[in-house]
Design an enzyme around this catalytic site. Sequence first.
Site, mmCIF file in Angstrom:
data_model
loop_
_atom_site.group_PDB
_atom_site.id
_atom_site.type_symbol
_atom_site.label_atom_id
_atom_site.label_comp_id
_atom_site.label_asym_id
_atom_site.label_seq_id
_atom_site.Cartn_x
_atom_site.Cartn_y
_atom_site.Cartn_z
ATOM 1 N N PRO A 63 15.326 -3.875 5.278
ATOM 2 C CA PRO A 63 16.608 -4.750 5.416
ATOM 3 C C PRO A 63 17.173 -4.310 3.835
ATOM 4 O O PRO A 63 16.762 -4.434 2.864
ATOM 5 C CB PRO A 63 16.379 -6.209 5.259
ATOM 6 N N MET A 64 18.756 -3.952 3.894
ATOM 7 C CA MET A 64 19.450 -3.498 2.835
ATOM 8 C C MET A 64 20.799 -4.257 2.844
ATOM 9 O O MET A 64 21.472 -4.151 3.647
ATOM 10 C CB MET A 64 19.639 -2.214 2.646
ATOM 11 N N ASN B 60 5.685 -0.529 2.226
ATOM 12 C CA ASN B 60 6.936 -0.056 1.783
ATOM 13 C C ASN B 60 6.991 0.346 0.281
ATOM 14 O O ASN B 60 6.277 -0.356 -0.509
ATOM 15 C CB ASN B 60 7.809 -1.313 1.971
ATOM 16 N N CYS C 292 13.213 -9.876 -2.485
ATOM 17 C CA CYS C 292 14.413 -9.123 -3.188
ATOM 18 C C CYS C 292 14.427 -9.608 -4.505
ATOM 19 O O CYS C 292 14.499 -10.868 -4.988
ATOM 20 C CB CYS C 292 16.024 -9.780 -2.293
ATOM 21 N N GLY D 43 13.603 2.694 3.701
ATOM 22 C CA GLY D 43 14.704 2.205 3.189
ATOM 23 C C GLY D 43 15.647 3.082 2.626
ATOM 24 O O GLY D 43 16.421 3.852 3.375
ATOM 25 N N ARG D 44 15.710 3.103 1.300
ATOM 26 C CA ARG D 44 16.797 4.075 0.569
ATOM 27 C C ARG D 44 16.813 5.433 0.956
ATOM 28 O O ARG D 44 17.635 6.022 1.035
ATOM 29 C CB ARG D 44 16.684 3.729 -0.866
#
Length: 332
Positions: free
Chosen positions: A20-21, A204, A104, A228-229
């Site tokens: 999730p971003m 992750n 986060c 993710g990124r």
Amino acid sequence: MVAPLKIGGIEIWPPIVLAPMSGVTNRTLRALYKPFGFGLTVTEFVSSNALQHGGKRTMEMIDQHGVEKPVSTQLWGNDPKIMALAAKVVRECGADIVDINFGCPAPKVTKTEGGSACLRDVDRCEAIMKAVVEAVDCPVTVKMRLGWTDESLVFLEVAERAQAVGVQALTLHARTAKQFYKGTAKWERIAELKASVDIPVIGNGDLGDAHGTLARMRESGVDAVMLGRAVLGNPWLVGRVRDLMEGREPMPCPDAAQRLRFAVRHYQVMIEEWGQARAVPQMRKHLGYYLKGFPGASELRERVMRTLTAAETLGEVERVIEYLEKEERPAA
């Protein structure tokens, strides 16, 4: 070959999860990136407080195309009752899994004791997890960091309590909240977590290479990996990881022109779905990711950042594609 990821009654193949971003993993990106090989996609993280008001922008964050299923909707907040109500809302709106954000580190989230700030109070973490599990009829998962600081690593205690209240999978980003994205992810901690619980663990952090990702997965024993990124502007990484998981040598990376052709498609779909006013500023960021690693990329990136309309931007990109294709064309 590796085994599918099983979260409750949901079987996920391949065991590759889109992280999730914020401002990134909207329904458009999830639908575009899913075919590359993601087994599970996750929404942007959504404020449980904002969901109470049902605003248009908030509801768009949990909206789905359908093609990207199964979809996990991630919630953040600090109040067990409000988190439980939000979980019911997103479940009614089609979430296959509800994910709780204890990871986060962004100040806008942590200043209200949400996200990774919850890790400063393990009792509150437990209360939130218990309330959400009891509120919905689908699997509940948790994404967390190691702890708030190096001096307060609480991930094993949170995991133990999560398993006890019925959470069905855990994702660990192996950094502390205070690290943000600096330093290196401590994958030995992920292996430690995997050895301490019976529910699935998703690893992750620092997964930017296909062979390295599979090696990390095998060394730690995790049930899945979350990317993710590293996939922004490079969704082909997902397919390369999937190839390795299925026992094949990974497909070669596309050339620069092919990458930019996909970037143009991404841009066009964003305009269709969100309108030019919202698509243009969002796609500046995405084009920055696609425009990496080939001659002249930094100069083009500067020109693109100065454009004001989609037509200008796409014109610049098309000119570069034509130049690249001409350069790559074999001489007659």
